[in-house]
Design an enzyme around this catalytic site. Structure first.
Site, PDB file in Angstrom:
ATOM      1  N   GLU A 461       3.248   1.455  -7.675  1.00 35.46           N
ATOM      2  CA  GLU A 461       3.794   2.029  -6.441  1.00 35.46           C
ATOM      3  C   GLU A 461       5.192   1.459  -6.243  1.00 35.46           C
ATOM      4  OE1 GLU A 461       0.068   2.786  -3.400  1.00 35.46           O
ATOM      5  OE2 GLU A 461       0.683   0.713  -3.638  1.00 35.46           O
ATOM      6  N   VAL A 462       6.170   2.331  -6.069  1.00 37.48           N
ATOM      7  CA  VAL A 462       7.530   1.889  -5.757  1.00 37.48           C
ATOM      8  C   VAL A 462       7.777   2.188  -4.286  1.00 37.48           C
ATOM      9  CG1 VAL A 462       9.970   2.443  -6.109  1.00 37.48           C
ATOM     10  CG2 VAL A 462       8.488   2.029  -8.073  1.00 37.48           C
TER      11      VAL A 462
END
Ligand code: 3HC
Ligand code: NAI
Length: 706
Positions: A461-462
């Protein structure tokens, strides 16, 4: 005839397969026609004694049948016919009057391998990109262009089933040991060796040596042995799929039928089964995941972002469990310099060792050479100071989960990093915006939330904040992808996406425990539903203390509906932190998981009573998750249902055949979910109250997917 071009040299026709403008070679209807045509022309050439087929693409031989084409099929009859057409083409190849040699470099998958199997002889390169296999099962179908017939005849039923039923790809070396490939060569001499083989074949007959060994011939060589092989394979398939995936059983049937009734009947059965599977809901869902993953590979994560900065050196602060995993994965996947920093040298050394173990594992599994191993290990270095950070384009922070510590580390990093470097935090619960509060360069700060163990978990997840610059996002996304991760960009909100929707699911598992459901009943029900492990086992794996902390963070952010029942505290107090402590809900001995430890029930103050049936367990757990997923999507935590579904599938194994929580919600129907949630809320409390997103969807009969 654009896909096939050839030249003839001294009696050998060397045919190059290269579909113009396409990234990989696939067998489409148009390519099929071209191939018939090419074979006809070359058959008529009296000067051509044998053929070699090689690819014009740098790292792809043939990637299989055209997936885009088979998803457009509208009826089982059309699908069956498509398989029959593929079989007819490969019959033409296998009965061609002149010997054909497949010269394989790069991916040789699905219909590509089936083509190679129909050739008389196969030469493959030892290049790491040369992957040979039948991945059809992963798309919910089976090898239907003769793969279920030719592979077992070539290497024996046992070895063939091993590949077909798992949808596995093998490296060329292994494929040669199995007998799929006749010769293994370096890429530079592929063409010469294949031409030499074609010449030999044109001059005389060829007998392939038998390779099956004593056990192989005992099992594969007689009907009784085969019966045993099939029985065992069926048992294994059922244990793994719990009956949720029809394709492996169908493939087993196609292989069995062909070996008992002969090739012709086997092909017929294979095509029939393909017809049924290709139109099935499970296959459609798995193919949607293939397409979604492919789209994400090209998605920069943010609209109109400038190109990502190139990362040549990664710095990692905190060489603990996650930091070492990120460091080792970077070296293995990206082959770049990694600098580890921790507060003392002993911890740095421990982290370096753990990172090196990941490189060692590649060597043990023969994925890299000794030379490559030495080269990769040399990329790892560390210190208790920030030396070397000046040359880093990206730093990932993986220190203790404490805001003060993270802010301090950020300050120290900003003092030594180049102004353009990106600072990414691997926090699992702290808002990135809080960490960046006092940053000198907030536009360079982003979250990169890896999952544990980093080397194996496919999701990243960014998390940008309101201040994060677009290029910071594209750099983090591109770097994650270089590590082989599927990357989703999510909003800086508590729990991000994955932990947010896991929260109510885990809480509900605890509620069930406290109402007297056995831990193993909960796990069993969810594994049967399709999760790789149940929620109680997941708690043990994640760490009960870690989960408890995550639960508190969600409760603080979202209030009552996320309040964890008081189940975990008693276990943590008892030192039951899960697998890492050797005791949790389950018992562990020498790293092996045993049964549930009955002592937990006394700690929780309950008596298991078996009062709640499996269907209700499943309903309560999944509906709690779906309700939150719809709410979080409406809040913009993920950019699209696609990202949400891929995040859940790759982040915690939401059953792929159900397509992800949002596709599953579409299948359940928002109106039905709404009614059921209301019923559950009346009976069990407001935590089940339908979210606004569900209310809206139910009212307007909207779907997440068209
Ligand atoms: N059909 C259609 N398109 C395909 C394809 C296929 N079989 N295989 C790859 N592609 C496309 C991808 O969608 C992508 O398109 P895009 O550039 O427009 O997005 C492009 O080729 C490049 O693919 P990747 O980005 O995945 O490139 P990689 O180098 O990372 O991987 C690969 C290459 C290993 C070949 C990977 O694409 C792959 O695994 N493809 C699927 C292979 C497969 O499942 N084959 C079985 C097909 S079913 C079959 O053969 C049925 C038969 O038995 C009858
Ligand atoms: P860990 O305790 O194994 O490692 C943390 C390391 O940071 C230790 O080696 C410690 O010495 C070091 N450290 C602490 N303060 C430091 C400082 N000021 N300077 C340099 N080094 C310092 O913890 P773990 O599990 O690796 O977690 C690290 C981070 O990753 C946390 O933020 C955690 O929330 C997050 N995370 C953890 C996951 C997990 O499953 N363990 C999953 C995803 C994220």
């Amino acid at each position: 005839m654009a896909t096939f071009t050839w030249e003839v040299n001294d009696g050998i026709g060397v045919v190059t397969i290269d579909t113009p403008g396409a990234p990989v070679n696939v067998i489409s209807r148009a390519v099929t026609e071209d191939l018939y045509e090419a074979l006809a022309v070359l058959e008529r050439e009296p000067g051509v004694k044998a053929l070699v087929f090689l690819s014009g693409k740098p790292d792809n031989f043939i990637a299989g049948a055209d997936i885009e084409e088979f998803v457009r099929l509208k009826s089982t009859a059309d699908a069956e016919q498509m398989a029959r057409d593929g079989q007819a083409l490969l019959d033409r190849v296998s009965s061609y009057p002149k010997p054909i040699v497949a010269a394989i470099n790069g991916a040789c998958l699905g219909g590509g391998l089936e083509f190679a199997l129909a050739c008389r002889y196969r030469v493959a390169t030892d290049h790491p990109k040369t992957q040979i296999g039948l991945p059809e099962i992963q798309l919910g179908i089976l090898p239907a262009a003769g793969g279920c017939q030719r592979l077992p005849r070539l290497i024996g039923a046992r070895a063939a089933l091993d590949i077909i039923l798992a949808g596995k790809s093998e490296r060329a070396g292994k494929a040669q040991r199995l007998g799929i490939v006749d010769e293994l060569v370096p890429p530079a001499i592929l063409r010469d060796i294949a031409v030499a083989a074609a010449r030999r074949l044109s001059q005389g007959s060829f007998r392939r040596p038998r390779r099956s060994g004593f056990l192989g011939s005992l099992l594969d060589g007689n009907p009784l042995g085969r019966l045993l092989v099939f029985r065992l394979a069926r048992k294994q398939v059922l244990a793994q799929t719990r009956g949720n995936y029809p394709a492996p059983l169908a493939a087993l049937e196609a292989v069995r039928h062909g070996l008992s009734h002969g090739m012709r009947e086997g092909l017929k059965r294979e095509a029939q089964l393909f017809g049924q599977l290709a139109l099935s809901d499970v296959s459609r869902k798995l193919v949607q995941i293939f397409f979604a993953t492919r789209e994400l590979k090209k998605d920069p994560g943010i609209a109109g972002a400038p190109p990502a900065a190139e990362v040549q050196r990664l710095a990692v602060v905190g060489s603990g469990f996650m930091g070492a995993g990120i460091a080792g994965t970077t070296v293995v996947q990206a082959g770049i310099d990694v600098r580890l920093k921790d507060s003392d040298v002993a911890r740095v050394a421990k982290g370096l060792n753990a990172a090196r173990d990941l490189v060692n594992e590649r060597l043990t599994r023969r994925r890299i050479t000794k030379f490559e191993h030495t080269r990769l290990v040399a990329f790892l270095s560390g210190s208790d100071q920030y030396t070397g950070f000046g040359g880093a384009q990206l730093v990932v922070e993986a220190v203790f989960e404490e805001l003060g510590v993270k802010q301090q580390v950020l300050r120290e990093c900003e003092a030594v990093l180049p102004a353009t470097a990106v600072f990414a935090s691997n926090t699992s619960t702290i808002p990135i915006g809080r960490i960046a509060e006092r940053a000198a360069r907030p536009e360079r700060i982003v979250g990169m939330h890896f999952f544990s163990p980093v080397a194996r978990m496919p999701l990243l997840e960014v998390i940008p904040t309101a201040a994060t610059a677009p290029q910071t996002v594209s750099t983090a996304v591109a770097f994650g992808r270089r590590l082989g991760k599927t990357v989703i960009v999510v909003k800086d909100a508590p729990g991000f996406w994955v932990n947010r929707i896991l929260g109510p699911y885990m809480n509900e598992a605890a509620h069930l425990l406290l109402s007297g459901v056995r831990a193993e009943e909960i796990d069993r029900a969810m594994v049967q539903f399709g999760f790789p492990v149940g929620p109680i086992t997941l708690l043990d794996e994640v760490g009960i203390d870690v989960a408890q902390h995550a639960g508190e963070v969600l409760e603080a952010a979202f209030g009552e509906r996320m309040t964890p029942p008081p189940a975990l505290g008693a276990l943590v107090k008892d030192g039951r932190l899960g697998r890492k402590a050797g005791k949790g809900f389950y018992r562990y001995a020498n790293g092996k998981k045993g049964g549930v430890d009955a002592a937990i029930y006394a700690l929780l103050g309950v008596q298991p009573n078996g009062a709640i049936p499996a269907a209700e367990i499943v309903q309560r757990l999944t509906y709690a998750m779906l309700n939150e997923a719809a709410r979080a999507l409406a809040e913009g935590v993920v950019r699209s249902p696609r990202d949400g579904d891929i995040g859940a599938i790759y982040g915690f194994g939401f059953p792929p055949f159900r397509g992800g929580p949002l596709r599953y919600l579409d299948d359940v129907g928002a109106d039905r979910l709404f009614a059921e949630l209301q019923r559950l809320a009346e009976r069990l409390g407001p935590r089940f109250a339908p979210s606004e997103a569900i209310v809206d969807h139910a009212r307007s009969r909207a779907r997440f997917y068209p």
